[in-house]
Motif scaffolding. Structure first.
Motif, PDB file in Angstrom:
ATOM      1  N   VAL A  40       0.845  -1.192   0.000  1.00  0.00           N
ATOM      2  CA  VAL A  40       0.000   0.000   0.000  1.00  0.00           C
ATOM      3  C   VAL A  40       0.886   1.250   0.000  1.00  0.00           C
ATOM      4  O   VAL A  40       1.825   1.347   0.797  1.00  0.00           O
ATOM      5  CB  VAL A  40      -0.935   0.033   1.217  1.00  0.00           C
ATOM      6  CG1 VAL A  40      -1.774   1.305   1.217  1.00  0.00           C
ATOM      7  CG2 VAL A  40      -1.838  -1.193   1.230  1.00  0.00           C
ATOM      8  N   ILE A  67       4.264   0.995  -3.080  1.00  0.00           N
ATOM      9  CA  ILE A  67       4.160  -0.422  -3.457  1.00  0.00           C
ATOM     10  C   ILE A  67       5.471  -0.938  -4.049  1.00  0.00           C
ATOM     11  O   ILE A  67       6.147  -0.256  -4.810  1.00  0.00           O
ATOM     12  CB  ILE A  67       3.013  -0.643  -4.456  1.00  0.00           C
ATOM     13  CG1 ILE A  67       3.185   0.250  -5.684  1.00  0.00           C
ATOM     14  CG2 ILE A  67       1.674  -0.407  -3.814  1.00  0.00           C
ATOM     15  CD1 ILE A  67       2.215  -0.039  -6.784  1.00  0.00           C
ATOM     16  N   SER A  95      -0.827  -4.296   5.239  1.00  0.00           N
ATOM     17  CA  SER A  95      -0.237  -3.469   4.182  1.00  0.00           C
ATOM     18  C   SER A  95       1.127  -3.981   3.738  1.00  0.00           C
ATOM     19  O   SER A  95       1.751  -3.398   2.850  1.00  0.00           O
ATOM     20  CB  SER A  95      -0.094  -2.022   4.678  1.00  0.00           C
ATOM     21  OG  SER A  95       0.687  -1.983   5.864  1.00  0.00           O
ATOM     22  N   ALA A 152      -1.029  -2.185  -9.894  1.00  0.00           N
ATOM     23  CA  ALA A 152      -1.642  -1.558  -8.725  1.00  0.00           C
ATOM     24  C   ALA A 152      -3.036  -1.029  -9.046  1.00  0.00           C
ATOM     25  O   ALA A 152      -3.341  -0.649 -10.180  1.00  0.00           O
ATOM     26  CB  ALA A 152      -0.766  -0.420  -8.218  1.00  0.00           C
ATOM     27  N   GLN A 211      -4.904   5.897  -2.924  1.00  0.00           N
ATOM     28  CA  GLN A 211      -3.828   5.131  -2.298  1.00  0.00           C
ATOM     29  C   GLN A 211      -3.575   3.871  -3.121  1.00  0.00           C
ATOM     30  O   GLN A 211      -4.393   2.969  -3.161  1.00  0.00           O
ATOM     31  CB  GLN A 211      -4.178   4.771  -0.848  1.00  0.00           C
ATOM     32  CG  GLN A 211      -2.988   4.275  -0.049  1.00  0.00           C
ATOM     33  CD  GLN A 211      -3.319   4.152   1.429  1.00  0.00           C
ATOM     34  OE1 GLN A 211      -4.429   3.751   1.797  1.00  0.00           O
ATOM     35  NE2 GLN A 211      -2.381   4.498   2.276  1.00  0.00           N
ATOM     36  N   THR A 239      -2.547   0.360  -4.328  1.00  0.00           N
ATOM     37  CA  THR A 239      -2.532  -0.921  -3.615  1.00  0.00           C
ATOM     38  C   THR A 239      -2.174  -2.042  -4.578  1.00  0.00           C
ATOM     39  O   THR A 239      -2.727  -2.134  -5.677  1.00  0.00           O
ATOM     40  CB  THR A 239      -3.907  -1.207  -2.978  1.00  0.00           C
ATOM     41  OG1 THR A 239      -4.250  -0.143  -2.092  1.00  0.00           O
ATOM     42  CG2 THR A 239      -3.869  -2.509  -2.192  1.00  0.00           C
TER      43      THR A 239
END
Length: 345
Positions: free
Chosen positions: A43, A46, A64, A96, A101, A103
């Motif tokens: 997170v 990455i 995370s 991602a 945000q 992830t």
């Protein structure tokens, strides 16, 4: 418990480690750490990775962070280096999800293409990376020790505070103002814009590390940000634009800046109480200017500035060398990636 924020620049730096109940940790035994485990941030930043050392044995990890367990410790180290290469970084970005945000899912991470060069080539590459990273760690220790020595010397001199005249900060500084600037576009010099996070996250009390050979009489300012019962301060080494939430102090004389910095560092908790707002982050120039301070005689300021500037110069030189080492490592990884292309998937 380790979180994504505890993994910085390929190293584990749990400045404020989260502690969990033993029952909770035991209920998640599969994610209890062993030396040699590979950790990958899922997170935010990455793909940033590190390898667990003996100091973190038995710790747990937050959701995370991905835990990758390898039978071969050398393979875990190679995967850490592979994840730092531009090829792997770009792949992680393409996989991602999310906009606010970023992830990376575990399922996607399992599909990461990895090239395994011959063992002798891997070992040679790991030796180069280890040599550079070891020098960076030495420089970091030098810098942090230098700052700690200045803190200690300040504490010795401050024993005489009771005999010094009590003033307010407005009497001993040239100016105090709270930043109001919004972040400018990159093409308008956003690299010189300082947000509260820049002051809070800097591991050393400097903003704008540069190749400074002598800090005697440095003409900068002191930036202060308050958060969670702490007032964090840093000295500007280059011209900056102060953003909202940052208090900027202009010292009267060049000799004053180091004393002012360490005065604030020594009273971090106390001065943070001046902040307003529900989160305690609104530190106004007016409130700070009226806070009292025992200010030393000029001879004390000059003597302290002489020692402090020498130690801070050494700390900054170590950090500047780390920037050069970082550029060398990035170039080495780029060359390594170009000779070790992943298979098409």
């Amino acid at each position: 418990m380790l979180r994504a924020g505890d993994i910085v620049a390929g190293r584990i730096q749990p400045s404020e480690a989260i502690r969990v109940e033993r029952e909770v940790a035991e209920a998640h035994s599969k994610t209890r750490l062993r030396p040699g485990d590979l950790l990958v941030v899922l997170v935010g930043r990455i793909g940033e990775a590190t390898v667990v050392g003996s100091e973190q044995e038995g710790w747990n990890v937050a959701r995370s962070v991905a835990l990758v367990r390898c039978a071969d410790p050398g393979l875990a180290q190679w995967l850490r280096v592979w994840l730092a290469m531009p090829t792997a970084r770009a792949w992680c970005e393409t996989q991602a999800a999310g906009t606010a945000q970023r992830t990376l899912g575990l399922r996607s991470l399992r599909q990461l293409p990895v090239v395994l060069p011959p063992l002798v080539d891997r070992e040679r590459a790991l030796r180069v990376v280890h040599t550079i990273e070891s020098k960076v760690e030495v420089n970091d220790r030098i810098a942090h020790t230098a700052v700690a020595l200045v803190d200690a010397h300040f504490g010795v001199l401050a024993v005489d505070k009771k005999s010094w005249p009590v003033r307010t900060f407005k009497d001993v500084i040239r100016s105090a103002r709270t930043g109001t600037a919004a972040r400018p576009p990159v093409h308008q010099g956003a690299e010189g814009w300082v947000a509260p996070a820049d002051v809070l996250r800097t591991p050393l009390p400097y903003i704008g590390i540069t190749d400074v050979s002598d800090l005697a009489g440095v003409q900068g300012s002191v930036l202060i940000v308050s958060k969670a019962g702490q007032a964090r301060a840093a000295v500007t080494l280059t011209p900056v634009i102060v953003g909202r939430g940052v208090l900027e102090l202009g010292p009267n004389e060049g000799n004053d800046i180091w004393w002012l910095l360490h005065e604030i560092r020594s009273r971090s908790g106390e001065l943070s109480q001046l902040a307003q707002g529900t989160a305690g982050r609104e530190l106004s120039a007016r409130a700070f200017a009226h806070a009292v301070v025992a200010w030393p005689p000029e001879e004390v300021l000059v003597r302290f500035a002489h020692l402090a500037s020498a130690l801070h110069t050494r700390a900054i030189a170590a950090q500047h060398e780390n920037r050069t080492l970082g550029a060398l490592l990035a170039g080495f990884l780029r060359n390594l990636a170009s000779s070790a292309r992943p298979p098409r998937v």
